[in-house]
Design a protein around this motif. Structure first.
Motif, PDB file in Angstrom:
ATOM      1  N   LEU A 142      -5.278   5.888  41.416  1.00 43.07           N
ATOM      2  CA  LEU A 142      -4.503   7.139  41.485  1.00 43.07           C
ATOM      3  C   LEU A 142      -5.229   8.256  40.745  1.00 43.07           C
ATOM      4  O   LEU A 142      -5.367   9.369  41.243  1.00 43.07           O
ATOM      5  CB  LEU A 142      -3.136   6.947  40.818  1.00 43.07           C
ATOM      6  CG  LEU A 142      -1.974   6.502  41.691  1.00 43.07           C
ATOM      7  CD1 LEU A 142      -0.732   6.313  40.824  1.00 43.07           C
ATOM      8  CD2 LEU A 142      -1.686   7.526  42.778  1.00 43.07           C
ATOM      9  N   PHE A 143      -5.699   7.931  39.534  1.00 45.13           N
ATOM     10  CA  PHE A 143      -6.434   8.937  38.769  1.00 45.13           C
ATOM     11  C   PHE A 143      -7.742   9.295  39.464  1.00 45.13           C
ATOM     12  O   PHE A 143      -8.156  10.450  39.484  1.00 45.13           O
ATOM     13  CB  PHE A 143      -6.709   8.450  37.342  1.00 45.13           C
ATOM     14  CG  PHE A 143      -5.545   8.656  36.411  1.00 45.13           C
ATOM     15  CD1 PHE A 143      -5.147   9.938  36.052  1.00 45.13           C
ATOM     16  CD2 PHE A 143      -4.848   7.590  35.884  1.00 45.13           C
ATOM     17  CE1 PHE A 143      -4.078  10.148  35.193  1.00 45.13           C
ATOM     18  CE2 PHE A 143      -3.772   7.778  35.027  1.00 45.13           C
ATOM     19  CZ  PHE A 143      -3.388   9.068  34.682  1.00 45.13           C
ATOM     20  N   HIS A 203      -5.514   3.245  38.124  1.00 46.40           N
ATOM     21  CA  HIS A 203      -6.866   3.804  37.998  1.00 46.40           C
ATOM     22  C   HIS A 203      -7.305   4.499  39.289  1.00 46.40           C
ATOM     23  O   HIS A 203      -7.920   5.551  39.265  1.00 46.40           O
ATOM     24  CB  HIS A 203      -7.856   2.716  37.585  1.00 46.40           C
ATOM     25  CG  HIS A 203      -7.688   2.314  36.155  1.00 46.40           C
ATOM     26  ND1 HIS A 203      -7.973   3.177  35.114  1.00 46.40           N
ATOM     27  CD2 HIS A 203      -7.216   1.181  35.578  1.00 46.40           C
ATOM     28  CE1 HIS A 203      -7.709   2.570  33.966  1.00 46.40           C
ATOM     29  NE2 HIS A 203      -7.246   1.364  34.213  1.00 46.40           N
ATOM     30  N   ASP A 249      -1.097  19.736  47.412  1.00 46.92           N
ATOM     31  CA  ASP A 249      -0.683  18.540  46.689  1.00 46.92           C
ATOM     32  C   ASP A 249       0.840  18.535  46.685  1.00 46.92           C
ATOM     33  O   ASP A 249       1.474  19.208  45.897  1.00 46.92           O
ATOM     34  CB  ASP A 249      -1.231  18.563  45.257  1.00 46.92           C
ATOM     35  CG  ASP A 249      -0.666  17.417  44.408  1.00 46.92           C
ATOM     36  OD1 ASP A 249       0.206  16.687  44.911  1.00 46.92           O
ATOM     37  OD2 ASP A 249      -1.105  17.252  43.262  1.00 46.92           O
ATOM     38  N   ARG A 251      -9.291  17.248  42.572  1.00 48.28           N
ATOM     39  CA  ARG A 251      -9.719  18.317  41.666  1.00 48.28           C
ATOM     40  C   ARG A 251     -11.134  18.795  42.008  1.00 48.28           C
ATOM     41  O   ARG A 251     -11.463  19.964  41.894  1.00 48.28           O
ATOM     42  CB  ARG A 251      -9.690  17.850  40.204  1.00 48.28           C
ATOM     43  CG  ARG A 251      -8.314  17.678  39.611  1.00 48.28           C
ATOM     44  CD  ARG A 251      -7.587  18.993  39.405  1.00 48.28           C
ATOM     45  NE  ARG A 251      -8.401  19.949  38.667  1.00 48.28           N
ATOM     46  CZ  ARG A 251      -8.378  21.265  38.864  1.00 48.28           C
ATOM     47  NH1 ARG A 251      -7.603  21.786  39.790  1.00 48.28           N
ATOM     48  NH2 ARG A 251      -9.133  22.066  38.153  1.00 48.28           N
ATOM     49  N   TYR A 309      -5.132  13.217  49.830  1.00 49.76           N
ATOM     50  CA  TYR A 309      -4.655  12.821  48.504  1.00 49.76           C
ATOM     51  C   TYR A 309      -3.178  12.443  48.569  1.00 49.76           C
ATOM     52  O   TYR A 309      -2.760  11.422  48.021  1.00 49.76           O
ATOM     53  CB  TYR A 309      -4.872  13.953  47.484  1.00 49.76           C
ATOM     54  CG  TYR A 309      -4.179  13.678  46.180  1.00 49.76           C
ATOM     55  CD1 TYR A 309      -4.631  12.666  45.333  1.00 49.76           C
ATOM     56  CD2 TYR A 309      -3.051  14.408  45.798  1.00 49.76           C
ATOM     57  CE1 TYR A 309      -3.979  12.386  44.146  1.00 49.76           C
ATOM     58  CE2 TYR A 309      -2.398  14.139  44.614  1.00 49.76           C
ATOM     59  CZ  TYR A 309      -2.862  13.127  43.793  1.00 49.76           C
ATOM     60  OH  TYR A 309      -2.207  12.840  42.627  1.00 49.76           O
ATOM     61  N   LYS A 353      -6.939  11.635  42.199  1.00 50.40           N
ATOM     62  CA  LYS A 353      -6.646  12.962  41.639  1.00 50.40           C
ATOM     63  C   LYS A 353      -7.952  13.654  41.239  1.00 50.40           C
ATOM     64  O   LYS A 353      -8.106  14.864  41.425  1.00 50.40           O
ATOM     65  CB  LYS A 353      -5.712  12.812  40.429  1.00 50.40           C
ATOM     66  CG  LYS A 353      -5.181  14.125  39.867  1.00 50.40           C
ATOM     67  CD  LYS A 353      -4.160  14.760  40.787  1.00 50.40           C
ATOM     68  CE  LYS A 353      -3.834  16.192  40.417  1.00 50.40           C
ATOM     69  NZ  LYS A 353      -3.025  16.882  41.430  1.00 50.40           N
ATOM     70  N   PHE A 357      -1.829   8.813  47.567  1.00 52.71           N
ATOM     71  CA  PHE A 357      -0.841   8.716  46.486  1.00 52.71           C
ATOM     72  C   PHE A 357       0.322   7.819  46.916  1.00 52.71           C
ATOM     73  O   PHE A 357       0.711   6.887  46.220  1.00 52.71           O
ATOM     74  CB  PHE A 357      -0.343  10.125  46.136  1.00 52.71           C
ATOM     75  CG  PHE A 357       0.652  10.180  45.008  1.00 52.71           C
ATOM     76  CD1 PHE A 357       0.227  10.334  43.695  1.00 52.71           C
ATOM     77  CD2 PHE A 357       2.019  10.100  45.255  1.00 52.71           C
ATOM     78  CE1 PHE A 357       1.146  10.402  42.654  1.00 52.71           C
ATOM     79  CE2 PHE A 357       2.943  10.162  44.218  1.00 52.71           C
ATOM     80  CZ  PHE A 357       2.503  10.319  42.918  1.00 52.71           C
TER      81      PHE A 357
END
Lengths: 239, 239
Positions: free
Chosen positions: B189-190, B187, B226, B197, B164, B193, B168
């Motif tokens: 990036l989300f 988008h 992270d 998660r 991640y 993430k 990023f």
């Protein structure tokens, strides 16, 4: 159940709610401070928030083990069982809200030294203010078993989602205008998403309260308005 | 407890695990399809995934009500109580993983018509592949009550976090190179993430399994890497 045992049982239920209130109060406090740390680029405050999240986690572990003990020792039924399992759910949501607040505080580390246009933070501040008032209301609703207040919290989550959508678009504009804003704005984007998620967890708590009081789910679908995943050229986004 | 009741009780516990396996399988399936929808810009598949998340939610509601019923009717103790409350925790984590997969699918809507450099998706694909293998392993670990396998899943989450961090930074670079990449990369990036998660929730499940088998928490701190919230000029980021 003897009178003595019944009294001890009642006291355990009160203690459970007392711990939830304590955990909720700390979560609320941390969210406010996390945003202050981010917007004032206050690293010391950020570290305080990050550290004090451990206290929230400790309270969750405490509540969970009380729940297990109560189920094993008291054999709760019907309303009491709903109460105890409701507390278990709410503590899980509060722990997540605490985590998300901690994440906001952590972003101060990455952004503390960056210059940024101050108005950038305005949209986020509005989101946090609403998220804080929602959190306060939902904790009051739990303490008072006020299903109407819980329902109004639940319905108002749409507003946080609408704010998130507008912040998302605003931040994208800043990034396109000047590539030097990209790194900072990316962190704010995640911060905004964290607040939007806090709204969702608050909504979950409202749903649990409704179930505690009425024994039924809230009947309509939860308002969900993150439309940043709609096509970029969606006509609703124009003007 | 009569033999008849004891047999019914055992069957209920088996049914609970069967439902968890079913929910886990569906979640795994949806995560893989969500990523395919995003990377192949396949809107029809995305809508399938979004719709089938409702089935995951339905299974969670089903498991939760079985848990409440079993606690009320069977008065479970010790190991059985841990089993039942463990299932309750795991179903919560699976529901969140399902939600996060749905979010990835939803991002297809916003990005389906955008041209993008294909290598962009490589980092995300590696993340998803690892997240899927972790999820598979943790479900196997639950089915077999294999605490060692759970522990290895728990330890391997560091790798998703490391991926991640690199995704990023890579996406930020693309955004700075060409502002036309900003919307698409945001988008992604989300999405990245979301996968990170999913790794966290998988780790939570691994912790629950460890507790189920050994009755104790995993003793070391959860690996958490992270580091995108570290200062942008962190020396570890250079070169």
């Amino acid at each position: 159940m003897s009178q003595h045992v019944a009294k001890a049982y009642r006291e355990e239920l009160l203690l459970l709610d007392h711990k939830i209130a304590q955990m909720g109060g700390l979560t609320e406090h941390n969210l406010g401070r996390a945003f202050d740390a981010l917007s004032n680029q206050d690293l010391q405050l950020a570290e305080h928030v990050i550290l004090s999240d451990k206290e929230i986690d400790r309270l969750q572990v405490d509540i969970e083990s009380q729940v297990i003990q109560m189920i094993a020792l008291r054999g709760p039924l019907a309303e009491d069982l709903r109460h105890i399992l409701g507390a278990l759910k709410i503590t899980g949501n509060l722990e997540r809200i605490g985590d998300l607040a901690k994440n906001i505080a952590k972003r101060s580390r990455a952004t503390a030294t960056e210059q940024y246009p101050k108005p950038l933070m305005g949209g986020l501040r509005n989101m946090v203010d609403l998220a804080l008032s929602q959190l306060k209301d939902v904790l009051d609703a739990y303490a008072d078993r006020n299903a109407d207040l819980a329902l109004s919290v639940w319905a108002r989550d749409e507003q946080i989602d609408a704010m998130y959508n507008s912040v998302f678009r605003e931040l994208l504009t800043y990034m396109m205008e000047d590539p030097r804003n990209i790194s900072f704005c990316t962190h704010l984007l995640f911060g905004a998403k964290n607040i939007e998620r806090i709204g969702d967890h608050t909504t979950n708590i409202a749903e649990t309260i409704h179930f505690l009081v009425h024994g039924t789910e809230i009947s309509t679908d939860r308002p969900k308005n993150d439309d940043t995943t709609k096509p970029a050229n969606d006509p609703r986004d124009q003007g």
